[in-house]
Design a protein around this motif. Sequence first.
Motif, PDB file in Angstrom:
ATOM      1  N   LEU A   3       0.856  -1.197   0.000  1.00 19.66           N
ATOM      2  CA  LEU A   3       0.000   0.000   0.000  1.00 19.66           C
ATOM      3  C   LEU A   3       0.883   1.236   0.000  1.00 19.66           C
ATOM      4  N   GLU A   4       0.490   2.210  -0.805  1.00 12.28           N
ATOM      5  CA  GLU A   4       1.340   3.378  -1.066  1.00 12.28           C
ATOM      6  C   GLU A   4       0.469   4.515  -1.584  1.00 12.28           C
ATOM      7  N   GLY A   5       1.150   5.618  -1.925  1.00 14.88           N
ATOM      8  CA  GLY A   5       0.510   6.708  -2.651  1.00 14.88           C
ATOM      9  C   GLY A   5      -0.674   7.344  -1.954  1.00 14.88           C
TER      10      GLY A   5
ATOM     11  N   PHE B 276       6.887   2.908 -11.988  1.00 13.21           N
ATOM     12  CA  PHE B 276       6.740   4.121 -11.196  1.00 13.21           C
ATOM     13  C   PHE B 276       6.554   3.749  -9.735  1.00 13.21           C
ATOM     14  N   ASN B 277       7.071   4.637  -8.876  1.00 14.02           N
ATOM     15  CA  ASN B 277       6.847   4.514  -7.436  1.00 14.02           C
ATOM     16  C   ASN B 277       6.153   5.790  -6.958  1.00 14.02           C
ATOM     17  N   ASP B 278       6.685   6.473  -5.978  1.00 13.21           N
ATOM     18  CA  ASP B 278       6.042   7.609  -5.330  1.00 13.21           C
ATOM     19  C   ASP B 278       5.913   8.837  -6.238  1.00 13.21           C
ATOM     20  N   GLY B 279       4.916   9.692  -5.968  1.00 13.69           N
ATOM     21  CA  GLY B 279       4.762  10.946  -6.707  1.00 13.69           C
ATOM     22  C   GLY B 279       3.836  11.931  -6.018  1.00 13.69           C
TER      23      GLY B 279
ATOM     24  N   SER C   3      13.114   5.661  -6.205  1.00 14.33           N
ATOM     25  CA  SER C   3      12.585   7.027  -6.153  1.00 14.33           C
ATOM     26  C   SER C   3      11.404   7.043  -5.202  1.00 14.33           C
ATOM     27  N   ASN C   4      11.439   7.960  -4.235  1.00  7.38           N
ATOM     28  CA  ASN C   4      10.413   7.896  -3.195  1.00  7.38           C
ATOM     29  C   ASN C   4       9.883   9.273  -2.826  1.00  7.38           C
ATOM     30  N   GLY C   5       9.757   9.582  -1.526  1.00  6.94           N
ATOM     31  CA  GLY C   5       9.035  10.759  -1.058  1.00  6.94           C
ATOM     32  C   GLY C   5       9.466  12.067  -1.691  1.00  6.94           C
TER      33      GLY C   5
ATOM     34  N   PRO D  30      14.256   5.681   4.564  1.00  6.18           N
ATOM     35  CA  PRO D  30      13.324   6.783   4.286  1.00  6.18           C
ATOM     36  C   PRO D  30      12.456   6.459   3.077  1.00  6.18           C
ATOM     37  N   ASP D  31      11.136   6.604   3.235  1.00  6.26           N
ATOM     38  CA  ASP D  31      10.207   6.202   2.170  1.00  6.26           C
ATOM     39  C   ASP D  31       9.355   7.410   1.774  1.00  6.26           C
ATOM     40  N   GLY D  32       8.053   7.387   1.993  1.00  5.51           N
ATOM     41  CA  GLY D  32       7.226   8.534   1.607  1.00  5.51           C
ATOM     42  C   GLY D  32       7.266   9.628   2.665  1.00  5.51           C
ATOM     43  N   MET D  33       6.890  10.862   2.277  1.00  4.67           N
ATOM     44  CA  MET D  33       6.850  11.947   3.274  1.00  4.67           C
ATOM     45  C   MET D  33       5.849  13.021   2.872  1.00  4.67           C
TER      46      MET D  33
ATOM     47  N   ILE E 117       6.302   0.623   6.984  1.00  4.63           N
ATOM     48  CA  ILE E 117       5.471   1.824   6.820  1.00  4.63           C
ATOM     49  C   ILE E 117       5.981   2.531   5.561  1.00  4.63           C
ATOM     50  N   THR E 118       5.065   2.836   4.630  1.00  2.00           N
ATOM     51  CA  THR E 118       5.517   3.283   3.307  1.00  2.00           C
ATOM     52  C   THR E 118       5.307   4.761   3.011  1.00  2.00           C
ATOM     53  N   SER E 119       4.240   5.377   3.530  1.00  2.00           N
ATOM     54  CA  SER E 119       4.031   6.786   3.206  1.00  2.00           C
ATOM     55  C   SER E 119       2.958   7.375   4.111  1.00  2.00           C
TER      56      SER E 119
HETATM   57 CA    CA Z   1       6.911   5.311  -1.106  1.00  2.00          CA
END
Ligand code: CA
Length: 298
Positions: free
Chosen positions: A14-16, A99-102, A150-152, A200-203, A242-244
């Motif tokens: 789960l993300e985004g 694609f990953n985070d955006g 590519s992440n947060g 460090p992942d999403g922010m 924990i992803t974002s």
């Molecule tokens: Ca992420």
Amino acid sequence: MSVTAVVKNCGSLLEGPYWDLPSQTFYFVDITGNTVHRYKPANGSHEQVNVGENVGTVIKTKSGKILVASKCRFAYLDWSTGALTTVAKVDKDLPNNRFNDGKCDAKGRFWAGTMGPESSPAVVLPKQGSLFCLHPDKSVTKHAQDVDISNGIAWSLDNKIMYYIDTLTRMIEAFDFNLETGETSNRRPAVKIPDEEGFPDGMCIDTEGMLWLACFSKARVNRYNPITGEKLKTIMFPATNITSCCFGGPNLDELYVTSSREGISDEIVKNEQPLAGSIFKVTGLGVTGFASREFNDL
Ligand code: CA
Ligand code: BGC
């Protein structure tokens, strides 16, 4: 402060997280489940649609559409069928990338980054990814390359700094940011994340200009001052990966947090973290944030 699982065991990676202020709806993706989800806290409804490929990020657009960064393309999503209509392609010579985070900037440009194939969480074919920006005219520019994961991404309150994470650097980096043109320059370290805090992942950023960082593998979200690098707070969760996170709720004073159960054995999930792969909501933070921004397709 309290942490509640609001959508339990609803996917793998789960993300985004995206808070749609106009409809008071929380959107998110399950990257490896190929699904886009939406949850309405007011009545507890949870719906999902399969898009047929790994989907990294979902956002709304000013014209009312849903836009995703999926596999190696930006695409509009037809919620009723799951059909994707390509807007622009990236990484054309790297078909195993995804694609990953955006996130959108304050002018409605959509920034999202890619990564190479991952054999297990945070173990990736190195330096295959890039950070891209989709402009309102649908042109795409590249702002970082040789990226591992590519992440947060987040912008300072004055929009003069863009914060960015390539997870395996174990840093939050900063770029000088030109809001008018979308140009980035002067990439440098902003916050170093010690190994014991995880990857460090999403922010996201709050109204005091502090960053809330999902710390993958260490069951936490940390709040940092990006000017001094100081850690200000830690919130713990009953899931390691924990992803974002993003702010949400009618008053933007709640934090919605995504988690992953990808790559964790059924036994560990069952015995140690039965809520891995759930959505959490944190209340009582004592600070507010911003609603997610739309892509400017008008
Ligand atoms: Ca992420
Ligand atoms: C990616 C995962 C990766 C994790 C590492 C996430 O944003 O979607 O594939 O394992 O970052 O922190």
